[in-house]
Write a protein that holds these residues in place. Structure first.
Motif, PDB file in Angstrom:
ATOM      1  N   PRO A   1       8.715-130.295  14.130  1.00  0.00           N
ATOM      2  CA  PRO A   1       8.252-129.101  13.420  1.00  0.00           C
ATOM      3  C   PRO A   1       9.384-128.229  12.882  1.00  0.00           C
ATOM      4  CG  PRO A   1       7.923-128.835  15.784  1.00  0.00           C
ATOM      5  CD  PRO A   1       8.377-130.246  15.563  1.00  0.00           C
ATOM      6  N   THR A   2      10.577-128.335  13.446  1.00  0.00           N
ATOM      7  CA  THR A   2      11.674-127.478  12.983  1.00  0.00           C
ATOM      8  C   THR A   2      12.130-127.823  11.576  1.00  0.00           C
ATOM      9  OG1 THR A   2      13.365-128.900  14.013  1.00  0.00           O
ATOM     10  CG2 THR A   2      12.494-127.075  15.346  1.00  0.00           C
ATOM     11  N   GLN A   3      11.836-129.023  11.100  1.00  0.00           N
ATOM     12  CA  GLN A   3      12.248-129.409   9.750  1.00  0.00           C
ATOM     13  C   GLN A   3      11.517-128.603   8.671  1.00  0.00           C
ATOM     14  OE1 GLN A   3      11.103-133.566   8.739  1.00  0.00           O
ATOM     15  NE2 GLN A   3       9.580-133.349  10.392  1.00  0.00           N
ATOM     16  N   PHE A   4      10.368-128.032   9.021  1.00  0.00           N
ATOM     17  CA  PHE A   4       9.561-127.268   8.062  1.00  0.00           C
ATOM     18  C   PHE A   4       9.743-125.755   8.191  1.00  0.00           C
ATOM     19  CE2 PHE A   4       6.830-130.982   9.371  1.00  0.00           C
ATOM     20  CZ  PHE A   4       7.187-131.794   8.307  1.00  0.00           C
ATOM     21  N   ASP A   5      10.474-125.320   9.208  1.00  0.00           N
ATOM     22  CA  ASP A   5      10.625-123.898   9.513  1.00  0.00           C
ATOM     23  C   ASP A   5      11.904-123.361   8.874  1.00  0.00           C
ATOM     24  OD1 ASP A   5      10.931-121.375  10.601  1.00  0.00           O
ATOM     25  OD2 ASP A   5      10.788-122.026  12.688  1.00  0.00           O
ATOM     26  N   ALA A   6      11.745-122.596   7.794  1.00  0.00           N
ATOM     27  CA  ALA A   6      12.899-122.086   7.047  1.00  0.00           C
ATOM     28  C   ALA A   6      13.802-121.191   7.892  1.00  0.00           C
ATOM     29  CB  ALA A   6      12.427-121.339   5.804  1.00  0.00           C
ATOM     30  N   SER A   7      13.293-120.638   8.967  1.00  0.00           N
ATOM     31  CA  SER A   7      14.122-119.786   9.825  1.00  0.00           C
ATOM     32  C   SER A   7      14.867-120.582  10.903  1.00  0.00           C
ATOM     33  CB  SER A   7      13.261-118.700  10.483  1.00  0.00           C
ATOM     34  OG  SER A   7      12.356-119.273  11.397  1.00  0.00           O
ATOM     35  N   SER A   8      14.612-121.875  10.999  1.00  0.00           N
ATOM     36  CA  SER A   8      15.249-122.712  12.006  1.00  0.00           C
ATOM     37  C   SER A   8      16.579-123.262  11.493  1.00  0.00           C
ATOM     38  CB  SER A   8      14.335-123.892  12.367  1.00  0.00           C
ATOM     39  OG  SER A   8      15.026-124.825  13.180  1.00  0.00           O
ATOM     40  N   LYS A   9      17.552-123.386  12.383  1.00  0.00           N
ATOM     41  CA  LYS A   9      18.821-124.001  11.977  1.00  0.00           C
ATOM     42  C   LYS A   9      18.648-125.493  11.689  1.00  0.00           C
ATOM     43  CE  LYS A   9      20.786-124.867  16.585  1.00  0.00           C
ATOM     44  NZ  LYS A   9      21.939-124.602  17.439  1.00  0.00           N
ATOM     45  N   TYR A  10      17.502-126.047  12.064  1.00  0.00           N
ATOM     46  CA  TYR A  10      17.205-127.467  11.813  1.00  0.00           C
ATOM     47  C   TYR A  10      16.306-127.674  10.598  1.00  0.00           C
ATOM     48  CZ  TYR A  10      19.147-127.784  16.465  1.00  0.00           C
ATOM     49  OH  TYR A  10      19.978-127.676  17.553  1.00  0.00           O
ATOM     50  N   TYR A  11      16.083-126.618   9.839  1.00  0.00           N
ATOM     51  CA  TYR A  11      15.263-126.688   8.624  1.00  0.00           C
ATOM     52  C   TYR A  11      15.848-127.707   7.656  1.00  0.00           C
ATOM     53  CZ  TYR A  11      13.186-125.187   4.186  1.00  0.00           C
ATOM     54  OH  TYR A  11      12.532-125.150   2.988  1.00  0.00           O
ATOM     55  N   ASP A  12      14.976-128.484   7.040  1.00  0.00           N
ATOM     56  CA  ASP A  12      15.388-129.463   6.036  1.00  0.00           C
ATOM     57  C   ASP A  12      14.554-129.233   4.782  1.00  0.00           C
ATOM     58  OD1 ASP A  12      15.921-131.632   4.399  1.00  0.00           O
ATOM     59  OD2 ASP A  12      15.794-133.106   6.010  1.00  0.00           O
ATOM     60  N   PRO A  13      15.123-128.611   3.756  1.00  0.00           N
ATOM     61  CA  PRO A  13      14.349-128.296   2.548  1.00  0.00           C
ATOM     62  C   PRO A  13      13.845-129.537   1.800  1.00  0.00           C
ATOM     63  CG  PRO A  13      16.681-127.841   2.202  1.00  0.00           C
ATOM     64  CD  PRO A  13      16.513-128.183   3.651  1.00  0.00           C
ATOM     65  N   LYS A  14      14.420-130.710   2.068  1.00  0.00           N
ATOM     66  CA  LYS A  14      13.968-131.937   1.403  1.00  0.00           C
ATOM     67  C   LYS A  14      12.791-132.577   2.128  1.00  0.00           C
ATOM     68  CE  LYS A  14      18.437-133.006  -0.592  1.00  0.00           C
ATOM     69  NZ  LYS A  14      19.538-133.961  -0.640  1.00  0.00           N
ATOM     70  N   SER A  15      12.452-132.049   3.280  1.00  0.00           N
ATOM     71  CA  SER A  15      11.363-132.601   4.082  1.00  0.00           C
ATOM     72  C   SER A  15      10.087-131.808   3.836  1.00  0.00           C
ATOM     73  CB  SER A  15      11.748-132.528   5.560  1.00  0.00           C
ATOM     74  OG  SER A  15      10.841-133.255   6.329  1.00  0.00           O
ATOM     75  N   THR A  16       8.978-132.517   3.665  1.00  0.00           N
ATOM     76  CA  THR A  16       7.682-131.855   3.461  1.00  0.00           C
ATOM     77  C   THR A  16       6.669-132.444   4.436  1.00  0.00           C
ATOM     78  OG1 THR A  16       6.876-133.486   1.853  1.00  0.00           O
ATOM     79  CG2 THR A  16       8.161-131.617   0.973  1.00  0.00           C
ATOM     80  N   PRO A  17       5.585-131.718   4.710  1.00  0.00           N
ATOM     81  CA  PRO A  17       4.557-132.282   5.589  1.00  0.00           C
ATOM     82  C   PRO A  17       4.002-133.616   5.071  1.00  0.00           C
ATOM     83  CG  PRO A  17       4.228-129.928   5.364  1.00  0.00           C
ATOM     84  CD  PRO A  17       5.316-130.313   4.384  1.00  0.00           C
ATOM     85  N   GLU A  18       3.999-133.792   3.752  1.00  0.00           N
ATOM     86  CA  GLU A  18       3.520-135.046   3.181  1.00  0.00           C
ATOM     87  C   GLU A  18       4.555-136.169   3.332  1.00  0.00           C
ATOM     88  OE1 GLU A  18       3.717-132.103   1.303  1.00  0.00           O
ATOM     89  OE2 GLU A  18       1.664-131.602   1.895  1.00  0.00           O
ATOM     90  N   LYS A  19       5.830-135.801   3.334  1.00  0.00           N
ATOM     91  CA  LYS A  19       6.920-136.767   3.462  1.00  0.00           C
ATOM     92  C   LYS A  19       7.962-136.232   4.443  1.00  0.00           C
ATOM     93  CE  LYS A  19       6.873-139.608  -0.505  1.00  0.00           C
ATOM     94  NZ  LYS A  19       7.746-140.473  -1.243  1.00  0.00           N
ATOM     95  N   PRO A  20       7.616-136.206   5.730  1.00  0.00           N
ATOM     96  CA  PRO A  20       8.580-135.720   6.716  1.00  0.00           C
ATOM     97  C   PRO A  20       9.736-136.710   6.881  1.00  0.00           C
ATOM     98  CG  PRO A  20       6.643-136.571   7.803  1.00  0.00           C
ATOM     99  CD  PRO A  20       6.355-136.606   6.335  1.00  0.00           C
ATOM    100  N   ARG A  21      10.926-136.177   7.152  1.00  0.00           N
ATOM    101  CA  ARG A  21      12.109-137.028   7.324  1.00  0.00           C
ATOM    102  C   ARG A  21      12.499-137.192   8.787  1.00  0.00           C
ATOM    103  NH1 ARG A  21      16.392-134.881   2.944  1.00  0.00           N
ATOM    104  NH2 ARG A  21      17.666-136.333   4.105  1.00  0.00           N
ATOM    105  N   TRP A  22      12.011-136.297   9.646  1.00  0.00           N
ATOM    106  CA  TRP A  22      12.487-136.263  11.025  1.00  0.00           C
ATOM    107  C   TRP A  22      11.331-136.366  12.013  1.00  0.00           C
ATOM    108  CZ3 TRP A  22      17.405-137.075  10.772  1.00  0.00           C
ATOM    109  CH2 TRP A  22      18.105-136.637   9.658  1.00  0.00           C
ATOM    110  N   GLN A  23      11.438-137.347  12.900  1.00  0.00           N
ATOM    111  CA  GLN A  23      10.434-137.532  13.933  1.00  0.00           C
ATOM    112  C   GLN A  23      11.072-137.302  15.302  1.00  0.00           C
ATOM    113  OE1 GLN A  23      10.481-139.675  11.173  1.00  0.00           O
ATOM    114  NE2 GLN A  23       8.798-138.413  10.442  1.00  0.00           N
ATOM    115  N   THR A  24      10.210-137.100  16.284  1.00  0.00           N
ATOM    116  CA  THR A  24      10.689-136.839  17.622  1.00  0.00           C
ATOM    117  C   THR A  24       9.652-137.252  18.647  1.00  0.00           C
ATOM    118  OG1 THR A  24      11.806-135.193  18.995  1.00  0.00           O
ATOM    119  CG2 THR A  24       9.883-134.430  17.728  1.00  0.00           C
ATOM    120  N   VAL A  25       9.880-136.857  19.885  1.00  0.00           N
ATOM    121  CA  VAL A  25       8.977-137.168  20.993  1.00  0.00           C
ATOM    122  C   VAL A  25       8.816-135.937  21.867  1.00  0.00           C
ATOM    123  CG1 VAL A  25       9.597-139.625  21.061  1.00  0.00           C
ATOM    124  CG2 VAL A  25      10.862-137.997  22.494  1.00  0.00           C
ATOM    125  N   THR A  26       7.805-135.968  22.712  1.00  0.00           N
ATOM    126  CA  THR A  26       7.667-134.986  23.781  1.00  0.00           C
ATOM    127  C   THR A  26       8.046-135.704  25.075  1.00  0.00           C
ATOM    128  OG1 THR A  26       5.919-133.783  22.631  1.00  0.00           O
ATOM    129  CG2 THR A  26       6.071-133.460  25.013  1.00  0.00           C
TER     130      THR A  26
END
Length: 152
Positions: free
Chosen positions: A73-98
């Motif tokens: 979720p941090t890839q979509f959060d503009a206030s996060s240091k992990y924000y990725d402006p090239k990533s969108t909910p339709e085409k996410p670039r970063w996956q993770t796990v719990t």
């Protein structure tokens, strides 16, 4: 079940934080090879929790994957240091796990002990210059690590 090693700086998020929280999303990984390893994880896989960027660094505990193939979720959060402006909910670039907490080892297994025990082909974390925050661990190596962590 597969084994992994996942690094975090203890002053950012350490094993004691995971023990307190019981479960967390492993967000903020921004290396493509580490991301690909995260994509390879399955529910039930185990991961060694490694404290990095500390003196000494080393393996401090064990956790388990409870959810896999999540969009970070941090890839979509503009206030996060992990924000990725090239990533969108339709085409996410970063996956993770719990992951969920399993145990803190009685003593840290320091990097020097790991270097004395394993070759850099057996355990990538002992390779000079290895900066990956997520790496696979062979089952035989994992069993040896567990034997060191839980002496009879």
């Amino acid at each position: 079940m597969n084994y992994w090693l996942m690094k975090s700086e203890p002053d950012v998020y350490g094993i004691d934080d995971l023990k307190r929280d019981r479960q967390t999303i492993w967000d903020g990984v921004r290396n493509y090879q580490a991301r690909n390893f995260l994509r390879s994880m399955n529910v039930g896989d185990r991961a060694f929790f490694y404290h990095s960027n500390t003196k000494p660094p080393g393996i401090v505990g064990l956790m388990q994957v409870t959810e896999a193939n999540l969009d970070d979720p941090t890839q979509f959060d503009a206030s996060s240091k992990y924000y990725d402006p090239k990533s969108t909910p339709e085409k996410p670039r970063w996956q993770t796990v719990t992951v969920e907490f399993l145990e803190v080892f009685p003593e840290m297994i320091p990097l020097d002990t790991l270097r004395d025990t394993f070759s850099d082909d057996e355990l990538w974390v002992v390779r000079r210059g290895n900066r990956l925050s997520v790496i696979p661990v062979d089952e035989t190596v994992a069993e040896k690590i567990l034997a060191i962590a839980r002496p009879m």
